[in-house]
Scaffold this motif. Structure first.
Motif, PDB file in Angstrom:
ATOM      1  N   VAL A  22       0.740  -1.232   0.083  1.00 40.34           N
ATOM      2  CA  VAL A  22      -0.013   0.153  -0.045  1.00 40.34           C
ATOM      3  C   VAL A  22       0.758   1.245   0.124  1.00 40.34           C
ATOM      4  O   VAL A  22       0.415   2.159  -0.745  1.00 40.34           O
ATOM      5  N   LEU A  23       1.784   1.076   0.688  1.00 39.35           N
ATOM      6  CA  LEU A  23       2.721   2.587   0.857  1.00 39.35           C
ATOM      7  C   LEU A  23       3.659   2.715  -0.389  1.00 39.35           C
ATOM      8  O   LEU A  23       4.033   3.823  -0.313  1.00 39.35           O
ATOM      9  N   ALA A  83       5.061   7.768  -6.460  1.00 36.05           N
ATOM     10  CA  ALA A  83       4.391   8.911  -6.737  1.00 36.05           C
ATOM     11  C   ALA A  83       5.293  10.161  -6.354  1.00 36.05           C
ATOM     12  O   ALA A  83       5.486  11.157  -6.900  1.00 36.05           O
ATOM     13  N   ALA A  84       5.801  10.022  -5.144  1.00 39.89           N
ATOM     14  CA  ALA A  84       6.642  11.151  -4.501  1.00 39.89           C
ATOM     15  C   ALA A  84       7.880  11.282  -5.278  1.00 39.89           C
ATOM     16  O   ALA A  84       8.719  12.285  -5.179  1.00 39.89           O
ATOM     17  N   GLY A  85       8.469  10.102  -6.021  1.00 39.53           N
ATOM     18  CA  GLY A  85       9.474  10.152  -6.615  1.00 39.53           C
ATOM     19  C   GLY A  85       9.570  10.564  -8.193  1.00 39.53           C
ATOM     20  O   GLY A  85      10.292  10.045  -9.052  1.00 39.53           O
ATOM     21  N   ARG A  86       8.291  10.840  -8.744  1.00 43.11           N
ATOM     22  CA  ARG A  86       7.989  11.150 -10.034  1.00 43.11           C
ATOM     23  C   ARG A  86       9.372  12.161 -10.575  1.00 43.11           C
ATOM     24  O   ARG A  86       9.528  12.023 -11.764  1.00 43.11           O
ATOM     25  N   LYS A  87       9.267  13.178  -9.804  1.00 49.24           N
ATOM     26  CA  LYS A  87      10.216  14.328 -10.447  1.00 49.24           C
ATOM     27  C   LYS A  87      11.668  13.830  -9.961  1.00 49.24           C
ATOM     28  O   LYS A  87      12.383  14.113 -10.726  1.00 49.24           O
ATOM     29  N   SER A 127      12.394   7.650  -4.791  1.00 48.24           N
ATOM     30  CA  SER A 127      11.846   6.447  -4.815  1.00 48.24           C
ATOM     31  C   SER A 127      12.674   5.026  -4.953  1.00 48.24           C
ATOM     32  O   SER A 127      12.710   4.041  -4.131  1.00 48.24           O
ATOM     33  N   PHE A 128      13.586   5.009  -5.772  1.00 49.05           N
ATOM     34  CA  PHE A 128      14.785   3.904  -5.811  1.00 49.05           C
ATOM     35  C   PHE A 128      15.676   4.272  -4.881  1.00 49.05           C
ATOM     36  O   PHE A 128      15.943   3.049  -4.222  1.00 49.05           O
ATOM     37  N   GLY A 129      15.957   5.048  -4.214  1.00 48.82           N
ATOM     38  CA  GLY A 129      16.693   5.126  -2.912  1.00 48.82           C
ATOM     39  C   GLY A 129      16.137   4.588  -1.853  1.00 48.82           C
ATOM     40  O   GLY A 129      16.742   3.972  -1.130  1.00 48.82           O
ATOM     41  N   VAL A 130      14.845   4.981  -1.641  1.00 45.54           N
ATOM     42  CA  VAL A 130      14.246   4.301  -0.420  1.00 45.54           C
ATOM     43  C   VAL A 130      14.047   2.843  -0.420  1.00 45.54           C
ATOM     44  O   VAL A 130      14.176   2.304   0.480  1.00 45.54           O
TER      45      VAL A 130
END
Length: 125
Positions: A60-61, A67-71, A76-79
């Motif tokens: 879910v998360l 979405a937070a890492g779109r820009k 996203s990949f780092g987290v």
């Protein structure tokens, strides 16, 4: 690798994302199978429920992180990369698996445990 190579070679990013997707699906299934075998029957249902809930919560998360890492792909990949790495680090030092082999049956495991127990008991001379 997706962040670094995605800018140089965009098709490489797609291939790496597919590999990571299939790896995540396999890990999801293996976590459930491993949990089934790990816990005794009396607590198996509760343990499976907790593991399943943790896996679903992660599912879910994860779109929120994407979405937070779109820009900025690094978010996203780092987290995801850091989370996987941190979760895997404790496995390095487990005394149960360090230098040992996995038994095929419970009888082999019990026999190995009895041998360890017998070796640790001092004998009277």
């Amino acid at each position: 690798m997706c962040v670094v190579m995605g800018r140089v070679w965009p098709s490489f990013q797609i291939a790496m994302e597919l590999i990571s997707f299939f790896s995540a699906c396999s890990a999801f299934n293996m976590a459930l199978i491993y949990t089934l075998e790990l816990f005794p029957t009396c607590v198996r249902n509760s343990a499976i429920s907790m593991v399943r809930q943790a896996l679903v919560l992660g599912g879910v998360l994860s779109p929120l992180l994407v979405a937070a890492g779109r820009k900025n792909n690094l978010i996203s990949f780092g987290v995801f990369g850091i989370a996987v790495g941190i979760c895997g680090l404790p496995l390095i030092g487990l005394p149960e698996t360090r230098g040992g082999t996995i038994c095929d049956t419970m009888d082999e495991e019990e026999h190995k445990q009895h041998e360890k127990a017998a070796a640790s008991i001092p004998t009277l001379a």
